[in-house]
Design a protein around this motif. Structure first.
Motif, PDB file in Angstrom:
ATOM      1  N   TYR A   1       5.759 -28.844 -15.546  1.00  0.00           N
ATOM      2  CA  TYR A   1       6.009 -28.172 -16.971  1.00  0.00           C
ATOM      3  C   TYR A   1       6.035 -26.550 -16.841  1.00  0.00           C
ATOM      4  CZ  TYR A   1       5.536 -32.341 -19.948  1.00  0.00           C
ATOM      5  OH  TYR A   1       5.704 -33.579 -20.492  1.00  0.00           O
ATOM      6  N   ALA A   2       5.478 -25.951 -15.879  1.00  0.00           N
ATOM      7  CA  ALA A   2       5.426 -24.624 -15.691  1.00  0.00           C
ATOM      8  C   ALA A   2       6.978 -24.119 -15.468  1.00  0.00           C
ATOM      9  CB  ALA A   2       4.473 -24.079 -14.453  1.00  0.00           C
ATOM     10  N   ASN A   3       7.619 -24.886 -14.654  1.00  0.00           N
ATOM     11  CA  ASN A   3       8.919 -24.190 -14.270  1.00  0.00           C
ATOM     12  C   ASN A   3      10.183 -25.208 -14.533  1.00  0.00           C
ATOM     13  OD1 ASN A   3       7.755 -22.451 -12.238  1.00  0.00           O
ATOM     14  ND2 ASN A   3       7.040 -24.271 -11.537  1.00  0.00           N
ATOM     15  N   VAL A   4      10.186 -25.643 -15.792  1.00  0.00           N
ATOM     16  CA  VAL A   4      10.872 -26.758 -16.347  1.00  0.00           C
ATOM     17  C   VAL A   4      12.318 -26.115 -16.168  1.00  0.00           C
ATOM     18  CG1 VAL A   4      10.675 -26.074 -18.649  1.00  0.00           C
ATOM     19  CG2 VAL A   4      11.346 -28.251 -18.145  1.00  0.00           C
TER      20      VAL A   4
ATOM     21  N   SER B   1      17.291 -32.016 -13.631  1.00  0.00           N
ATOM     22  CA  SER B   1      17.099 -33.149 -14.665  1.00  0.00           C
ATOM     23  C   SER B   1      16.134 -34.234 -14.144  1.00  0.00           C
ATOM     24  CB  SER B   1      18.083 -33.642 -15.209  1.00  0.00           C
ATOM     25  OG  SER B   1      18.944 -32.635 -15.933  1.00  0.00           O
ATOM     26  N   LYS B   2      16.484 -34.769 -12.856  1.00  0.00           N
ATOM     27  CA  LYS B   2      15.959 -36.059 -12.252  1.00  0.00           C
ATOM     28  C   LYS B   2      14.442 -35.603 -12.103  1.00  0.00           C
ATOM     29  CE  LYS B   2      17.423 -35.467  -7.732  1.00  0.00           C
ATOM     30  NZ  LYS B   2      18.590 -35.513  -6.761  1.00  0.00           N
TER      31      LYS B   2
ATOM     32  N   THR C   1      21.305 -31.241 -15.284  1.00  0.00           N
ATOM     33  CA  THR C   1      21.795 -32.217 -13.889  1.00  0.00           C
ATOM     34  C   THR C   1      22.373 -31.544 -12.792  1.00  0.00           C
ATOM     35  OG1 THR C   1      23.673 -32.173 -15.251  1.00  0.00           O
ATOM     36  CG2 THR C   1      22.194 -33.836 -15.673  1.00  0.00           C
ATOM     37  N   SER C   2      22.894 -30.183 -12.991  1.00  0.00           N
ATOM     38  CA  SER C   2      23.456 -29.771 -11.551  1.00  0.00           C
ATOM     39  C   SER C   2      22.591 -28.567 -11.001  1.00  0.00           C
ATOM     40  CB  SER C   2      24.735 -28.951 -11.772  1.00  0.00           C
ATOM     41  OG  SER C   2      24.781 -28.384 -13.003  1.00  0.00           O
ATOM     42  N   VAL C   3      21.359 -28.302 -11.674  1.00  0.00           N
ATOM     43  CA  VAL C   3      20.406 -27.294 -10.901  1.00  0.00           C
ATOM     44  C   VAL C   3      19.932 -27.739  -9.704  1.00  0.00           C
ATOM     45  CG1 VAL C   3      18.265 -26.022 -11.333  1.00  0.00           C
ATOM     46  CG2 VAL C   3      19.798 -26.424 -13.253  1.00  0.00           C
ATOM     47  N   ALA C   4      19.926 -26.811  -8.671  1.00  0.00           N
ATOM     48  CA  ALA C   4      19.350 -27.274  -7.347  1.00  0.00           C
ATOM     49  C   ALA C   4      18.096 -26.456  -7.360  1.00  0.00           C
ATOM     50  CB  ALA C   4      20.273 -26.526  -6.393  1.00  0.00           C
TER      51      ALA C   4
ATOM     52  N   SER D   1      16.424 -29.286 -20.766  1.00  0.00           N
ATOM     53  CA  SER D   1      16.426 -29.146 -19.365  1.00  0.00           C
ATOM     54  C   SER D   1      16.802 -30.463 -19.046  1.00  0.00           C
ATOM     55  CB  SER D   1      15.241 -28.468 -18.982  1.00  0.00           C
ATOM     56  OG  SER D   1      14.902 -27.367 -19.443  1.00  0.00           O
ATOM     57  N   LEU D   2      16.066 -31.530 -19.612  1.00  0.00           N
ATOM     58  CA  LEU D   2      16.238 -32.788 -19.124  1.00  0.00           C
ATOM     59  C   LEU D   2      17.537 -33.254 -19.299  1.00  0.00           C
ATOM     60  CD1 LEU D   2      14.940 -35.625 -18.205  1.00  0.00           C
ATOM     61  CD2 LEU D   2      14.716 -36.029 -20.599  1.00  0.00           C
ATOM     62  N   PHE D   3      18.448 -32.895 -20.017  1.00  0.00           N
ATOM     63  CA  PHE D   3      19.766 -33.156 -20.746  1.00  0.00           C
ATOM     64  C   PHE D   3      20.863 -32.391 -19.950  1.00  0.00           C
ATOM     65  CE2 PHE D   3      17.404 -35.872 -23.799  1.00  0.00           C
ATOM     66  CZ  PHE D   3      17.557 -37.035 -23.228  1.00  0.00           C
TER      67      PHE D   3
END
Lengths: 353, 465
Positions: B217-220, B225-226, B395-398, B390-392
């Motif tokens: 929740y702090a670094n959303v 996404s996963k 998806t490609s964030v590392a 962010s959930l949707f």
């Protein structure tokens, strides 16, 4: 349910707890130490291979980024005793309370016979006693206790330590600054740290254009808040910690050497003046007298490092450049001669990394 | 005092020993003093607020019983208003002032009321509701007014359940407080079993999940996404474990004193729809709202449109009960809306009943409830929106987010135990096990509690309500 049956169950439960403690010690304990209290892990790794252990904080392990020689004070000290193994157990922001808990864990059968314990004058002041770093230190301290490892782990999860937050610690610090009056042997215009801080903070340094020199004011007030105290041997928690270190060392038949660190007296004098230096000197003398009387060896490094040999020029720390570290190491090594005169090697290996 | 504290580990046995040493007529004094001490460890001065609630409802009960006709109703309204005013001031004053200020700002003015730094007394919503249920029952004639101020005080203050429930009725708890309970092996052992399992659920599951959820929740914005989805599901399990664990310790502690509190949870994540979920989640609150809000509104014996309205009101008020924030209102409203949707769709779509379908429905309900929890966990609507965005989109964030394998193992253990306890209670289930298996279970739970509990400082989530 009969008393006998209940007694059997209670005994079974106790045996189960003993078994679980053994299981924990054999499986997860060291991982937990690594995560929560790694000083003890370091001690466990070194106590049976070393003759001398050096307990310190960042003063031991901080080097200037521009230096070629990155050797710690402990490493430089060790060079005087090539036939002995001297290793350090150090973490930033540690103080005597934590050293004490770790030292208590040294078993009588350990190889180590001498402890060099860093004595940092700043750690006796409100600034450090009520530091925001104290809560994590107290947390790790739970794992250093002499109870079975499983008990310590449970106490940790019950948060059995002083869990004050930053605001509470800050309030404690300010309360101490406001409520501890100075006792100078001569008239002095400020009664407390707060008054002194306000006095000096109120435009005592001016730029050529008449504006306030905030850099100097900031540094001067920092010196006042850091060193503006007189150690009360009845109430100061560090005094109690060092007293206990001496007692524990005696009980475990360990030699103890207190390494009284160098402070930037030159800057304290030029920025704040003789009054602050008086307090610093008074505290220093108190420590040397007290612990010499108690049978510890005290190395007086208080003024051996010149102002320019401190790494942090805009803050009050005990981080020294190579020359400062070498001076301190030399003095410690000299003091150790009282214990290890035959092992001492005069020739100093003046090598740089 | 927290249940998961060293103080409580000494406090509870001391109270239990003294309780059984005392004659029954003196026990209320012990429970009163112990409860005051328990509460005053948090913030001593707030005992005065509790005292006010006790006195208001004690005298209200007596006067309501004696009064007749309109006077009776007026006294009830005065009593309820007094309770609600206290709750409203501490819990909703700044929230209402913010809403009012926004309205005034749109009209070109400012709120004339100052914002105040109010610290909410721990568990105020719980003991206010518990105390109110008493006066309502007296008004309805279902309950005789209690004349003994001591027993009534202990009913409101009873330490195992005073700050986070279960919200008990006087008919049950008040009666039990007066009964002469004998020290029995069964009460002590079953109480200890509940406490043991409660500690496991709270300290091992909830407290280990809390730092992970906090991190998500702090670094959303910086997480894949996963991993955000992991955080959402973990919060679902965290809040369940946190509250369920607390309730088990509460029920277990009371049980050691011979007092049976109601079960607050019955494996809610094994529910197949929202309706069933609320029959299994925070049961004492659901039944409170059913008895004192839903039924007075007309319940289901009204027109469909009015019934729908009643449902939405009850769920929204239930959201507001949790806290003065739009996020809680939305959380409650969404539960109500889905409840209605599921109700109407089930009329038209008849799903075949076989095991795999049940598994699907349980999973569907868990996912739905978990997504709605996002509003509950987020400090404001912007945060909730950020979570869903962010959930949707991430998806490609590392990222370098990793969940320790220990946590997965513990979660698996918790989920298995929840399945085993389906329509069962930990103490009853354990008592049915064969001795060697029971002792293996004890060993496992003890080891988890002693060696694997979370180490960060975590209060019970529901203490803030």
């Amino acid at each position: 349910m009969s008393i006998k049956s209940i007694s059997i169950k209670v005994i079974a439960l106790l045996l189960l707890l003993v078994g679980l403690n053994m299981l924990y010690k054999g499986t997860l304990w060291k991982k937990d130490l690594d995560k929560e209290a790694d000083m003890l892990l370091e001690l466990l790794n070194k106590q049976d291979t070393c003759d001398i252990l050096y307990f310190g904080e960042s003063s031991n392990c901080t080097t200037d980024s521009f230096e070629l020689c990155k050797k710690y004070i402990s490493e430089l000290t060790a060079e005087y005793y090539p036939s002995l193994r001297l290793a350090s157990v150090d973490r930033p922001a540690m103080h005597a309370g934590i050293y004490l808990s770790v030292i208590k864990n040294i078993p009588a059968t350990a190889k180590v016979k001498t402890l060099i314990v860093t004595m940092n004058l700043r750690s006796f002041g409100a600034n450090w006693i009520h530091s925001k770093l104290e809560t994590p230190l107290q947390k790790s301290n739970v794992m250093y206790q002499l109870y079975p490892p499983l008990v310590n782990r449970f106490m940790l999860s019950l948060n059995c330590y002083e869990k004050k937050n930053e605001v509470e610690r800050d309030a404690d610090m300010k309360r101490q600054w406001a409520n501890e009056p100075f006792h100078f042997p001569y008239p002095f215009k400020y009664q407390t740290v707060i008054e002194w801080d306000n006095g000096v903070g109120n435009g005592s340094f001016l730029n050529p254009d008449g504006s306030w020199d905030m850099l100097k004011i900031g540094l001067a007030t920092s010196y006042i808040k850091t060193y503006g105290f007189q150690i009360n041997t009845e109430t100061n928690p560090r005094i109690k910690d060092f007293d206990k270190i001496v007692a524990v060392a005696k009980q475990k038949k360990l030699n103890v050497v207190f390494n009284l660190l160098a402070e930037n007296v030159t800057y304290a004098d030029s920025l704040v003046g003789k009054d602050l230096v008086f307090l610093m000197q008074q505290n220093k003398q108190l420590l040397i007298d007290r612990y010499t009387k108690k049978g510890a060896l005290v190395v007086d490094n208080f003024e051996v490092v010149q102002g320019k040999d401190f790494i942090d020029q805009r803050w009050t720390t005990e981080h020294y450049k190579e020359r400062g570290r070498r001076e301190i190491a030399k003095n410690v090594a000299e003091e150790l001669k009282k214990i290890y005169s035959r092992e001492f090697v005069e020739e100093f290996k003046n090598q740089s990394d | 005092m927290l249940f998961n504290s060293l103080h409580y580990i000494f406090f509870l046995p001391a109270v239990v020993i003294l309780y059984y040493l005392l004659a029954n007529r003196f026990r209320w004094i012990l429970l009163f003093l112990a409860s005051c001490f328990f509460y005053m460890v948090f913030k001593p001065e707030y005992i005065l607020i509790l005292s006010a609630i006790i006195l208001i409802d004690y005298f209200s009960g007596i006067y309501i019983e004696q009064a007749e006709g309109r006077k009776r109703k007026t006294l009830l309204i005065v009593s309820i208003l007094s309770n609600v005013s206290l709750l409203a001031f501490f819990k909703y004053y700044n929230f209402a002032n913010t809403l009012f200020g926004t309205l005034m700002w749109k009209l070109g003015s400012a709120t004339p009321f100052p914002f105040m730094e109010i610290i909410l007394p721990i568990g105020l919503s719980f003991h206010t509701f518990q105390s109110m249920s008493y006066t309502i029952e007296v008004y309805r004639g279902n309950q005789k007014a209690e004349r003994h101020l001591g027993y009534f005080s202990v009913y409101v203050l009873f330490f195992p359940q005073m700050v986070a429930g279960p919200i008990e009725r006087f008919a049950s708890l008040g009666r039990q407080l007066k009964e002469d309970h004998r020290l029995t092996y069964e009460n002590i052992v079953n109480g200890l079993r509940l406490i043991l399992y409660g500690f496991f659920v709270k300290m091992v599951i909830a407290d280990n999940l809390a730092p992970i959820v906090n991190e998500v929740y702090a670094n959303v914005g910086m997480l894949n996404s996963k991993h955000i989805l992991t955080g959402i599901f973990f919060f679902s399990l965290q809040i369940y474990a946190d509250f369920y664990g607390y309730s088990l310790i509460a029920v277990g502690s009371a049980r050691m004193l011979g007092i049976q509190l109601m079960d607050n949870f019955k494996t809610p994540y094994l529910a197949k729809n929202i309706h069933e979920f609320w029959q299994r989640w925070h049961i004492s609150l659901s039944t409170w709202f059913r008895d004192y809000l839903y039924i007075p509104l007309g319940g289901s014996k009204v027109k469909v449109s009015r019934w729908m309205f009643n449902i939405l009101v009850v769920f929204t008020v239930s959201g507001l009960w949790h806290g003065a924030n739009k996020t809680f209102i939305i959380w409650g409203f969404l539960h109500g809306a889905i409840y209605l949707i599921e109700h109407f769709t089930s009329r038209f779509i008849k799903l075949p009943s076989f095991k795999l379908m049940n598994v699907f429905l349980v999973l569907k309900n868990f996912v739905l409830v978990s997504f709605i929890w996002v509003f509950f966990r987020s400090e404001n609507l912007t945060k909730a929106k950020q979570i869903f965005n962010s959930l949707f989109h991430n998806t490609s964030v590392a990222d370098n987010f990793v969940v320790d394998v220990r946590i997965w193992i513990l979660l698996l253990l918790f989920i298995i135990s929840d399945f085993l306890l389906f329509n069962n209670r930990a103490d009853v289930y354990m008592s049915k096990l064969k001795t060697p298996i029971r002792w293996v279970a004890y060993a496992l739970l003890l080891f988890c509690i002693l060696a694997l509990a979370g180490v960060e400082k975590q209060a019970f989530i529901y203490f803030q309500f």
